[in-house]
Design an enzyme around this catalytic site. Structure first.
Site, PDB file in Angstrom:
ATOM      1  N   VAL A  62     -21.418 -69.967  17.762  1.00 47.69           N
ATOM      2  CA  VAL A  62     -22.008 -71.359  17.789  1.00 47.69           C
ATOM      3  C   VAL A  62     -21.924 -71.767  19.352  1.00 47.69           C
ATOM      4  CG1 VAL A  62     -22.081 -73.491  17.267  1.00 47.69           C
ATOM      5  CG2 VAL A  62     -21.314 -71.852  15.696  1.00 47.69           C
ATOM      6  N   CYS A  63     -23.325 -72.079  19.814  1.00 46.30           N
ATOM      7  CA  CYS A  63     -23.291 -72.854  21.068  1.00 46.30           C
ATOM      8  C   CYS A  63     -24.311 -73.999  20.959  1.00 46.30           C
ATOM      9  CB  CYS A  63     -23.851 -71.812  22.285  1.00 46.30           C
ATOM     10  SG  CYS A  63     -25.673 -71.409  22.034  1.00 46.30           S
ATOM     11  N   ARG A  64     -24.972 -74.455  22.211  1.00 44.64           N
ATOM     12  CA  ARG A  64     -25.792 -75.683  22.030  1.00 44.64           C
ATOM     13  C   ARG A  64     -27.192 -75.175  21.218  1.00 44.64           C
ATOM     14  NH1 ARG A  64     -29.668 -78.569  24.492  1.00 44.64           N
ATOM     15  NH2 ARG A  64     -30.099 -77.028  25.893  1.00 44.64           N
ATOM     16  N   GLY A  66     -28.067 -71.471  20.896  1.00 43.20           N
ATOM     17  CA  GLY A  66     -28.219 -70.182  20.122  1.00 43.20           C
ATOM     18  C   GLY A  66     -28.099 -69.349  21.109  1.00 43.20           C
ATOM     19  N   MET A  90     -26.022 -75.700  18.001  1.00 38.00           N
ATOM     20  CA  MET A  90     -25.571 -77.399  17.392  1.00 38.00           C
ATOM     21  C   MET A  90     -26.597 -78.316  17.531  1.00 38.00           C
ATOM     22  SD  MET A  90     -22.490 -77.087  16.646  1.00 38.00           S
ATOM     23  CE  MET A  90     -22.000 -79.117  16.508  1.00 38.00           C
TER      24      MET A  90
END
Length: 99
Positions: A62-64, A66, A90
Site C-alpha cells: 500500500v502507498c498513497r 498505488g 490510500m
C-alpha cells in the site's frame, strides 16, 4: 503485477482474514493514518528490511496512490516474494484508519 482494490482488501479485513499489509509511504504520510494492522516500511528502506518479510506469506502493498507500492511489488516479486498491489492506494481507502 497482481492488484486488489481498496474495497476488496477492506472486505478481507472485515471478514476477519489474517492478512499482511505493508505500507511503503513516508513517515509523515503514515502519521496521518494507516490501515489497522499494516506494517510501515518506507519504500526507500525496503531493501534493509527484506529479512523481516516472510517469503512464505502473502503480502498486500500500500502507498498513497498505488505507484510506489507498485514499484515495491515489482522489486519484491523479483526477489521471490508473493505480493499484491492495492490499486488506488490510500486515496481509495474508505475503511478504518489508525494513527
Amino acid at each position: 503485477m497482481k492488484e486488489i482494490t481498496a474495497k476488496e482488501l477492506e472486505k478481507k479485513l472485515i471478514d476477519g482474514e489474517k492478512v499482511s499489509i505493508i505500507d511503503v509511504r513516508e513517515d509523515e504520510e503514515v502519521a496521518q493514518g494507516k490501515i489497522p494492522g499494516a506494517r510501515h516500511i518506507p519504500l526507500g528502506q525496503l531493501t534493509d528490511h527484506l529479512d523481516e518479510i516472510d517469503k512464505n506469506q502473502h503480502h498486500y502493498m500500500v502507498c498513497r496512490s498505488g505507484g510506489r507500492s507498485g514499484s515495491a511489488c515489482s522489486f519484491l516479486s523479483k526477489h521471490g516474494y508473493d505480493v499484491i498491489n492495492m490499486a488506488g492506494g490510500m486515496l481509495d481507502w474508505e475503511g478504518e484508519i489508525e494513527k
